[in-house]
Design a protein around this motif. Structure first.
Motif, short mmCIF file in Angstrom:
data_model
loop_
_atom_site.label_atom_id
_atom_site.label_comp_id
_atom_site.label_asym_id
_atom_site.label_seq_id
_atom_site.Cartn_x
_atom_site.Cartn_y
_atom_site.Cartn_z
N LEU A 21 0.81 -1.21 0.00
CA LEU A 21 0.00 0.00 0.00
C LEU A 21 0.85 1.27 0.00
O LEU A 21 0.52 2.24 -0.68
N GLU A 22 1.96 1.26 0.73
CA GLU A 22 2.84 2.43 0.71
C GLU A 22 3.45 2.62 -0.68
O GLU A 22 3.60 3.76 -1.14
N GLU A 23 3.79 1.52 -1.34
CA GLU A 23 4.37 1.62 -2.68
C GLU A 23 3.40 2.17 -3.71
O GLU A 23 3.81 2.73 -4.72
N ILE A 24 2.09 2.04 -3.46
CA ILE A 24 1.12 2.60 -4.41
C ILE A 24 0.56 3.94 -3.92
O ILE A 24 -0.42 4.45 -4.45
N GLY A 25 1.20 4.50 -2.90
CA GLY A 25 0.90 5.87 -2.52
C GLY A 25 0.02 6.10 -1.31
O GLY A 25 -0.43 7.23 -1.09
N PHE A 26 -0.23 5.09 -0.52
CA PHE A 26 -1.04 5.27 0.68
C PHE A 26 -0.16 5.57 1.89
O PHE A 26 0.94 5.03 2.02
N GLU A 27 -0.68 6.40 2.78
CA GLU A 27 -0.08 6.59 4.10
C GLU A 27 -0.76 5.55 5.00
O GLU A 27 -2.00 5.51 5.07
N GLU A 112 -3.45 -4.37 -4.89
CA GLU A 112 -3.40 -3.13 -5.67
C GLU A 112 -4.71 -2.91 -6.42
O GLU A 112 -5.26 -1.82 -6.42
N GLY A 113 -5.20 -3.96 -7.05
CA GLY A 113 -6.44 -3.85 -7.81
C GLY A 113 -7.61 -3.43 -6.95
O GLY A 113 -8.41 -2.56 -7.33
N LYS A 114 -7.74 -4.02 -5.77
CA LYS A 114 -8.85 -3.67 -4.88
C LYS A 114 -8.75 -2.22 -4.43
O LYS A 114 -9.73 -1.48 -4.47
N PHE A 115 -7.56 -1.79 -4.00
CA PHE A 115 -7.44 -0.44 -3.44
C PHE A 115 -7.43 0.63 -4.50
O PHE A 115 -8.04 1.69 -4.32
#
Length: 121
Positions: A21-27, A112-115
């Motif tokens: 999640l951090e790698e796709i831009g989430f805090e 990744e797909g879900k988020f």
């Protein structure tokens, strides 16, 4: 930056999900059970929640029902992530207010797909 609270009693699941999640831009923040997660949400409501079903203290379903009845608790996008795979469990989660449902074990592509799908117009 979108925020995500990972709620799972497994340290390994939290660590793997956090990295993706951090790698796709989430805090990202973490909680070990529904009680801790609810306390964190009451202080600072996240944009999304990755939620386990089976946890000690307060289960994912109990947490979800409590959160959805809380002021502001309708806002987070919630992805249930569990080993419970029968249609009855899926229906209960969706009826209680889950936005998505995915099975453990998951991989990077699924998470990744879900988020990313939660935030596409």
């Amino acid at each position: 930056m979108k925020t995500c609270l990972i709620v799972d009693d497994s340290t390994v699941i939290r660590k793997v999900a956090r990295r993706i999640l951090e790698e796709i831009g989430f805090e990202v923040d973490e909680a070990e059970d529904g009680k801790e997660a609810f306390e964190k949400c009451a202080k600072n409501m996240p944009d999304s929640i990755l939620l386990d079903w089976n946890m000690p203290v307060m289960s994912g379903l109990e947490f979800l029902k409590k959160l959805r009845s809380y002021v502001g608790g309708e806002m987070p996008k919630i992805v249930f992530c569990t080993t419970e795979n029968d249609i009855g469990h899926i229906a209960m989660a969706l009826k209680a207010g889950a936005d998505e449902y995915m099975m453990k074990p998951f991989d990077r592509e699924i998470l990744e797909g879900k988020f990313l799908g939660l935030y596409q117009d």
